[in-house]
Design a protein around this motif. Structure first.
Motif, PDB file in Angstrom:
ATOM      1  N   PRO A  65      30.351   9.324  49.362  1.00 23.37           N
ATOM      2  CA  PRO A  65      31.494   8.961  50.209  1.00 23.37           C
ATOM      3  C   PRO A  65      32.328  10.195  50.550  1.00 23.37           C
ATOM      4  N   ALA A  66      31.835  10.984  51.499  1.00 23.12           N
ATOM      5  CA  ALA A  66      32.432  12.290  51.784  1.00 23.12           C
ATOM      6  C   ALA A  66      33.910  12.192  52.131  1.00 23.12           C
ATOM      7  N   ASN A  67      34.289  11.205  52.933  1.00 21.43           N
ATOM      8  CA  ASN A  67      35.679  11.120  53.351  1.00 21.43           C
ATOM      9  C   ASN A  67      36.595  10.852  52.167  1.00 21.43           C
ATOM     10  N   ARG A  68      36.202   9.916  51.299  1.00 20.45           N
ATOM     11  CA  ARG A  68      37.024   9.630  50.125  1.00 20.45           C
ATOM     12  C   ARG A  68      37.028  10.810  49.162  1.00 20.45           C
ATOM     13  N   MET A  69      35.918  11.504  49.046  1.00 14.14           N
ATOM     14  CA  MET A  69      35.868  12.693  48.182  1.00 14.14           C
ATOM     15  C   MET A  69      36.793  13.786  48.702  1.00 14.14           C
ATOM     16  N   VAL A  70      36.784  13.998  50.016  1.00 16.62           N
ATOM     17  CA  VAL A  70      37.656  15.004  50.618  1.00 16.62           C
ATOM     18  C   VAL A  70      39.121  14.655  50.385  1.00 16.62           C
ATOM     19  N   GLN A  71      39.471  13.398  50.638  1.00 18.96           N
ATOM     20  CA  GLN A  71      40.876  13.000  50.479  1.00 18.96           C
ATOM     21  C   GLN A  71      41.327  13.115  49.025  1.00 18.96           C
ATOM     22  N   ALA A  72      40.447  12.760  48.091  1.00 22.05           N
ATOM     23  CA  ALA A  72      40.790  12.886  46.670  1.00 22.05           C
ATOM     24  C   ALA A  72      40.970  14.343  46.275  1.00 22.05           C
ATOM     25  N   VAL A 101      43.416  25.059  41.803  1.00 19.21           N
ATOM     26  CA  VAL A 101      41.975  25.063  42.062  1.00 19.21           C
ATOM     27  C   VAL A 101      41.422  23.651  41.870  1.00 19.21           C
ATOM     28  N   VAL A 102      40.531  23.240  42.767  1.00 20.43           N
ATOM     29  CA  VAL A 102      39.804  21.980  42.622  1.00 20.43           C
ATOM     30  C   VAL A 102      38.344  22.242  42.961  1.00 20.43           C
ATOM     31  N   LEU A 103      37.449  21.739  42.129  1.00 26.51           N
ATOM     32  CA  LEU A 103      36.014  21.798  42.416  1.00 26.51           C
ATOM     33  C   LEU A 103      35.630  20.591  43.252  1.00 26.51           C
ATOM     34  N   PHE A 104      34.835  20.821  44.286  1.00 24.94           N
ATOM     35  CA  PHE A 104      34.383  19.740  45.171  1.00 24.94           C
ATOM     36  C   PHE A 104      32.873  19.584  45.038  1.00 24.94           C
ATOM     37  N   ASN A 105      32.447  18.397  44.640  1.00 23.31           N
ATOM     38  CA  ASN A 105      31.030  18.079  44.467  1.00 23.31           C
ATOM     39  C   ASN A 105      30.362  18.970  43.425  1.00 23.31           C
ATOM     40  N   ARG A 106      31.112  19.326  42.409  1.00 23.35           N
ATOM     41  CA  ARG A 106      30.573  20.095  41.298  1.00 23.35           C
ATOM     42  C   ARG A 106      31.473  19.875  40.091  1.00 23.35           C
ATOM     43  N   HIS A 152      32.622  20.495  35.885  1.00 22.15           N
ATOM     44  CA  HIS A 152      32.879  21.645  35.030  1.00 22.15           C
ATOM     45  C   HIS A 152      32.589  21.244  33.593  1.00 22.15           C
ATOM     46  N   ALA A 153      31.825  22.083  32.903  1.00 24.61           N
ATOM     47  CA  ALA A 153      31.331  21.726  31.572  1.00 24.61           C
ATOM     48  C   ALA A 153      32.447  21.421  30.585  1.00 24.61           C
ATOM     49  N   THR A 154      33.577  22.109  30.706  1.00 23.63           N
ATOM     50  CA  THR A 154      34.643  21.943  29.719  1.00 23.63           C
ATOM     51  C   THR A 154      35.777  21.048  30.205  1.00 23.63           C
ATOM     52  N   ALA A 155      35.683  20.531  31.430  1.00 19.24           N
ATOM     53  CA  ALA A 155      36.745  19.695  32.007  1.00 19.24           C
ATOM     54  C   ALA A 155      38.083  20.427  32.024  1.00 19.24           C
ATOM     55  N   ALA A 156      38.023  21.770  32.154  1.00 20.85           N
ATOM     56  CA  ALA A 156      39.244  22.574  32.161  1.00 20.85           C
ATOM     57  C   ALA A 156      39.828  22.726  33.555  1.00 20.85           C
ATOM     58  N   VAL A 157      39.141  22.209  34.548  1.00 18.02           N
ATOM     59  CA  VAL A 157      39.619  22.281  35.925  1.00 18.02           C
ATOM     60  C   VAL A 157      39.306  20.943  36.598  1.00 18.02           C
ATOM     61  N   THR A 158      40.157  20.534  37.508  1.00 18.15           N
ATOM     62  CA  THR A 158      39.951  19.259  38.191  1.00 18.15           C
ATOM     63  C   THR A 158      38.736  19.336  39.109  1.00 18.15           C
ATOM     64  N   SER A 159      37.915  18.310  39.056  1.00 19.36           N
ATOM     65  CA  SER A 159      36.740  18.255  39.924  1.00 19.36           C
ATOM     66  C   SER A 159      36.636  16.875  40.554  1.00 19.36           C
ATOM     67  N   VAL A 160      36.100  16.852  41.758  1.00 19.58           N
ATOM     68  CA  VAL A 160      35.873  15.598  42.490  1.00 19.58           C
ATOM     69  C   VAL A 160      34.409  15.550  42.891  1.00 19.58           C
TER      70      VAL A 160
END
Length: 339
Positions: A294-301, A145-150, A152-160
């Motif tokens: 930077p939507a393109n870089r966010m998507v690729q990350a 699972v990856v969060l996109f443009n959001r 996570h309060a506990t940093a328990a999941v990867t987010s970009v």
């Protein structure tokens, strides 16, 4: 012969190749020469062959499908990001399955269960908040699972995300440099990390300069709420001389309300700054000064992080923030010198 009875072996005979070669042609990452792949695909088209992706998923343990959960698509930023996501996943040999969900735990849980029932290889959540319970459940089940443009309060999941607090700071510095003193903020929804972080960076920078915000109103990422907030601000005893709006989607409503409904001159009477830099921001009708996500870089990350999980790479969850520039256009008064 009916299309539903055509097999990979039939294609192999027609193309003069082995059945494993046909399988490699129709498998992402399969190693086949371009000339041979063309020969096989031409035979497949002639025979009406359709690869059995379900059978392949049972064999490989992968469905080659990514699930995307999104709260809403009204914001043009998400439609642009979705196009980039879909194109990139297709190039990687993946399909995308899109589900809409409200930002409510029960609704999100139901959508996640639907994706799990479809045996997706991974899940991207765009503009969706995850509960700690859902985070724990997906981790226990080993679902990437990856969060996109959001965040996570506990940093328990990867987010970009974009560097939201830094973006808010850039807007404040720009408006201060333009000698604005009554700066209001119509924020993004304060239940979302993006809205919270942009507000924090903006307010902290104003206060460091000895200035408090004229006012802060939660725009809820809604055009209607942003328009009503604009009316309220401009009919107050002392209207603001600048408005920072939490995203472009709301900023367009603010500009329409100021110019068309209230007859306020932008930027002569008031400056307006948005956040996202969607395509419409550059249209002459809006000419919006805004922070670029930077939507393109966010998507690729986001995809790189998701694929790393799918491929079994072992690294802890992390938060990735990608900086974007302030794009200066005609909706805000320019500072006399460089900023």
């Amino acid at each position: 012969m009916g299309a539903n009875k055509i097999t990979a072996m039939d294609v192999a005979r027609a193309a003069g190749v082995s059945q494993p070669t046909v399988s490699r042609v129709f498998s992402a990452g399969g190693s086949v020469s371009p000339a041979l792949a063309t020969k096989v695909r031409e035979a497949a088209v002639k025979l009406g062959y359709r690869p059995n992706t379900l059978a392949r998923s049972l064999t490989t343990g992968q469905s080659k499908t990514i699930g995307l959960i999104v709260a809403y698509l009204d914001n043009p930023f998400y439609t642009e990001a979705l196009e980039r996501l879909s194109r990139s996943l297709k190039e990687m040999g993946y399909n995308i399955m899109i589900f809409m969900a409200a930002n409510e735990a029960r609704d999100v849980d139901e959508v996640v269960q639907s994706l799990l029932d479809h045996q997706v290889d991974g899940i991207l959540m765009a503009s969706i908040s995850m509960s700690s319970e859902l985070t724990d459940r997906l981790a226990d089940e080993g679902v990437p699972v990856v969060l996109f443009n959001r965040g996570h309060a506990t940093a328990a999941v990867t987010s970009v995300t974009s560097a939201n607090a830094l973006g808010g700071r850039k807007v404040a510095e720009f408006l201060l440099a333009g000698d604005h003193t009554r700066i209001a903020h119509i924020s993004g929804w304060q239940g979302a990390s993006t809205g919270q972080d942009r507000l924090a960076g903006f307010v902290d920078t104003l206060e460091a300069a000895g200035l408090s915000p004229h006012s802060v109103i939660d725009g809820m990422f809604s055009r209607a709420v942003a328009a009503e907030a604009t009316r309220k601000l401009m009919t107050s005893r002392t209207p603001p001389d600048a408005i920072f709006v939490g995203n472009d989607h709301m900023a367009f409503a603010v500009l329409d309300t100021l110019r068309v409904e209230l007859g306020v001159r932008v930027p002569d009477d008031i400056s307006v700054v948005g956040y996202d830099d969607v395509a419409m921001a550059g249209w002459a009708a809006y000419d919006l000064t805004t922070v670029r996500q930077p939507a393109n870089r966010m998507v690729q990350a986001a995809l790189a992080e998701l694929m790393a999980q799918i491929n079994g790479e072992d690294h802890p969850p992390r938060t990735i923030e990608i900086d974007g520039p302030l794009i200066i256009r005609g909706s805000a008064r320019r500072p006399a010198g460089d900023i």
